[in-house]
Design a protein around this motif. Sequence first.
Motif, PDB file in Angstrom:
ATOM      1  N   GLU A  46       0.824  -1.215   0.000  1.00 26.13           N
ATOM      2  CA  GLU A  46       0.000   0.000   0.000  1.00 26.13           C
ATOM      3  C   GLU A  46       0.856   1.262   0.000  1.00 26.13           C
ATOM      4  OE1 GLU A  46      -0.197  -1.469   4.400  1.00 26.13           O
ATOM      5  OE2 GLU A  46       0.047  -2.308   2.381  1.00 26.13           O
ATOM      6  N   GLY A  47       2.080   1.144   0.504  1.00 25.94           N
ATOM      7  CA  GLY A  47       2.971   2.297   0.514  1.00 25.94           C
ATOM      8  C   GLY A  47       3.292   2.805  -0.876  1.00 25.94           C
ATOM      9  N   ARG A  48       3.164   1.954  -1.876  1.00 31.21           N
ATOM     10  CA  ARG A  48       3.371   2.365  -3.267  1.00 31.21           C
ATOM     11  C   ARG A  48       2.053   2.590  -3.993  1.00 31.21           C
ATOM     12  NH1 ARG A  48       3.688  -0.377  -8.049  1.00 31.21           N
ATOM     13  NH2 ARG A  48       3.790  -2.424  -7.075  1.00 31.21           N
ATOM     14  N   LEU A  49       1.112   1.638  -3.852  1.00 23.42           N
ATOM     15  CA  LEU A  49      -0.106   1.692  -4.662  1.00 23.42           C
ATOM     16  C   LEU A  49      -1.027   2.851  -4.274  1.00 23.42           C
ATOM     17  CD1 LEU A  49      -1.132  -2.074  -5.029  1.00 23.42           C
ATOM     18  CD2 LEU A  49       0.218  -0.647  -6.568  1.00 23.42           C
ATOM     19  N   VAL A  50      -1.137   3.139  -2.985  1.00 24.27           N
ATOM     20  CA  VAL A  50      -2.070   4.188  -2.553  1.00 24.27           C
ATOM     21  C   VAL A  50      -1.624   5.576  -3.042  1.00 24.27           C
ATOM     22  CG1 VAL A  50      -3.019   5.370  -0.537  1.00 24.27           C
ATOM     23  CG2 VAL A  50      -3.029   2.870  -0.644  1.00 24.27           C
ATOM     24  N   PRO A  51      -0.370   5.988  -2.798  1.00 25.42           N
ATOM     25  CA  PRO A  51       0.041   7.291  -3.345  1.00 25.42           C
ATOM     26  C   PRO A  51      -0.018   7.359  -4.866  1.00 25.42           C
ATOM     27  CG  PRO A  51       1.558   6.570  -1.625  1.00 25.42           C
ATOM     28  CD  PRO A  51       0.669   5.402  -1.942  1.00 25.42           C
ATOM     29  N   GLU A  52       0.303   6.247  -5.542  1.00 27.65           N
ATOM     30  CA  GLU A  52       0.218   6.228  -7.003  1.00 27.65           C
ATOM     31  C   GLU A  52      -1.195   6.529  -7.483  1.00 27.65           C
ATOM     32  OE1 GLU A  52       1.651   2.523  -8.485  1.00 27.65           O
ATOM     33  OE2 GLU A  52       3.769   3.042  -8.251  1.00 27.65           O
ATOM     34  N   ALA A  53      -2.193   6.113  -6.696  1.00 25.26           N
ATOM     35  CA  ALA A  53      -3.591   6.354  -7.064  1.00 25.26           C
ATOM     36  C   ALA A  53      -4.071   7.741  -6.663  1.00 25.26           C
ATOM     37  CB  ALA A  53      -4.489   5.292  -6.435  1.00 25.26           C
ATOM     38  N   GLY A  54      -3.199   8.536  -6.017  1.00 27.27           N
ATOM     39  CA  GLY A  54      -3.543   9.908  -5.680  1.00 27.27           C
ATOM     40  C   GLY A  54      -4.197  10.095  -4.330  1.00 27.27           C
ATOM     41  N   PHE A  55      -4.024   9.135  -3.416  1.00 30.24           N
ATOM     42  CA  PHE A  55      -4.621   9.238  -2.086  1.00 30.24           C
ATOM     43  C   PHE A  55      -3.526   9.352  -1.028  1.00 30.24           C
ATOM     44  CE2 PHE A  55      -7.714   6.898  -4.638  1.00 30.24           C
ATOM     45  CZ  PHE A  55      -8.870   7.640  -4.413  1.00 30.24           C
ATOM     46  N   GLU A  56      -3.853  10.074   0.052  1.00 36.63           N
ATOM     47  CA  GLU A  56      -2.918  10.179   1.172  1.00 36.63           C
ATOM     48  C   GLU A  56      -2.891   8.866   1.951  1.00 36.63           C
ATOM     49  OE1 GLU A  56      -2.284  12.671   5.375  1.00 36.63           O
ATOM     50  OE2 GLU A  56      -4.093  12.988   4.167  1.00 36.63           O
ATOM     51  N   LEU A  57      -1.686   8.455   2.344  1.00 37.75           N
ATOM     52  CA  LEU A  57      -1.521   7.270   3.186  1.00 37.75           C
ATOM     53  C   LEU A  57      -0.928   7.700   4.518  1.00 37.75           C
ATOM     54  CD1 LEU A  57      -1.588   4.126   3.462  1.00 37.75           C
ATOM     55  CD2 LEU A  57       0.808   4.156   2.730  1.00 37.75           C
ATOM     56  N   VAL A  58      -1.692   7.537   5.585  1.00 34.34           N
ATOM     57  CA  VAL A  58      -1.217   7.830   6.935  1.00 34.34           C
ATOM     58  C   VAL A  58      -0.495   6.592   7.458  1.00 34.34           C
ATOM     59  CG1 VAL A  58      -1.878   8.440   9.283  1.00 34.34           C
ATOM     60  CG2 VAL A  58      -3.104   9.439   7.339  1.00 34.34           C
ATOM     61  N   PRO A  59       0.769   6.711   7.872  1.00 33.86           N
ATOM     62  CA  PRO A  59       1.525   5.528   8.303  1.00 33.86           C
ATOM     63  C   PRO A  59       0.968   4.917   9.587  1.00 33.86           C
ATOM     64  CG  PRO A  59       2.988   7.359   7.785  1.00 33.86           C
ATOM     65  CD  PRO A  59       1.605   7.919   7.838  1.00 33.86           C
TER      66      PRO A  59
END
Length: 375
Positions: A46-59
Motif C-alpha cells: 500500500e505504501g506504493r499503490l495508494v500514493p500512485e492512485a492519488g490518495f494520502e496514506l497515513v503511516p
Amino acid sequence: MDKRDLEVVIAAGGTAGHINPALALAEELRDRGHHVTFFGQTAKLEGRLVPEAGFELVPVVVSGFDRARPWTLVSSLARMRRAQSQIARRFCASGAPDVAVGFGAYVEMPLLNCCHRMGVPYLLHEQNSVPGLANKALAPHAEEVCISVPAARDAFERERRPARGVVLTGNPVRRSVVAASREAGRAAFGVREGQTMLLVFGGSLGAAHVNEAVCRLKGELLSREGLVVVHSTGADGFDDTVGDLALTPEEQLRWRVMPYISNMGEALAAADLVVSRAGASSIAEIAALAVPSLLVPYPRATADHQTTNARFLTDAGAAALVADDRLDEPVFAETLLGLLDDPARRDEMRAAARGLGGSDAAAALADEVERAARA
C-alpha cells in the motif's frame, strides 16, 4: 449531513487482494465528491499503490502474531495500542471522520477500534469466502459487513460474529482494470494480432510452486508457434524463475518475465488464457474481463478459501482447476496445453465468464458507506 461531502478513512494493506478493492471503492467515493484517506504501512504494498492512485496514506505500524510462537502476541498488542493512540491523537487534532471502512488484515484494527471508541461508524469488506481474523474480531461492532460471495455470509454466522447487517456487494474492481481494452493491452505487451498470449501470475506476492511448474513446460510452450508468455513471478521469485528458464535472447521475445505487473487490467484484457492463484481480487478481475483461466488455489489459505473462491468461476464453466499438490503431475501440463490448443473451448469459457464480473461492486459498496455515514 451532505452525503456528497463525507470524510472517509480506509484501512487496507499487505497484499493487492486487500488494497485494490479498497482503491476501487476510494475512486468511486472520490468521484462522488467525498474525501478519502488511507491508513496503512508504508513498507508494504500500500505504501506504493495508494500514493500512485492519488490518495494520502497515513503511516500505521502494526504486526500480527505467530500462533506457533504465542509470546509474539505481547509485542503485537503493544504496537496495536501505540498505533491506536496515534490515530486518536490525529483525530482529536484534525477532526474525526464521518465513516471508516476496513478491508481485512491487522492494519485495520487500530483504526476501526479507535473509530468505535469515538463513535464513528465503520463497515467491513470481506473479499474471501472465509473471513479473516481481523474482520471476524471487528464484525460485532460494524454497521455492516459487506461480502463478495454468498458463502461468506454463512462463514460469519458459523463464527457467531454477527454484524448489524451483512450485505452482498461483490468485490470492487478498479476502473483501470474494468476499462482496459484488448487492443491497448496487446500494444502494451507487444503481442501481435494472431498470437496467443498466456498470462501467468500468482498474485501480488507471487507463487513459487506455480512458477516452477510453468518453467518445466518451457519447451512444450515455446514449441507452439505464435504463443507469447507474460509471466509475473512476484518479487521474491523473479531471480529464481529467470535462472530456471535460462531464456536465450530469441526466447525472451516470446517469454516476458517480470516481478510484478502494475497494469494488470491491460494484461488481463490482452490475455487468451490465465494461469493464476485464486485470491479474491484475482478472481474478481478475471471475471470482470471474462478471461479463460486455469486456477491453482493456494493450499495453505485459511480453511482452503481459495478453492471456494475458484468455484465461483469453475462452477460457471469459466475456468479449470488444478490443485497445488498436483502441479507436479501430468494433469497440470495436460490441462494447460489442452486449453492452449483448443481455442473453441476458451471461447466457451469466455462466454461463461461474461456476466460474472462485478463492475458495479464499487458503486454498491459506496452506497453502503454513504448509508452508514447518514445513519
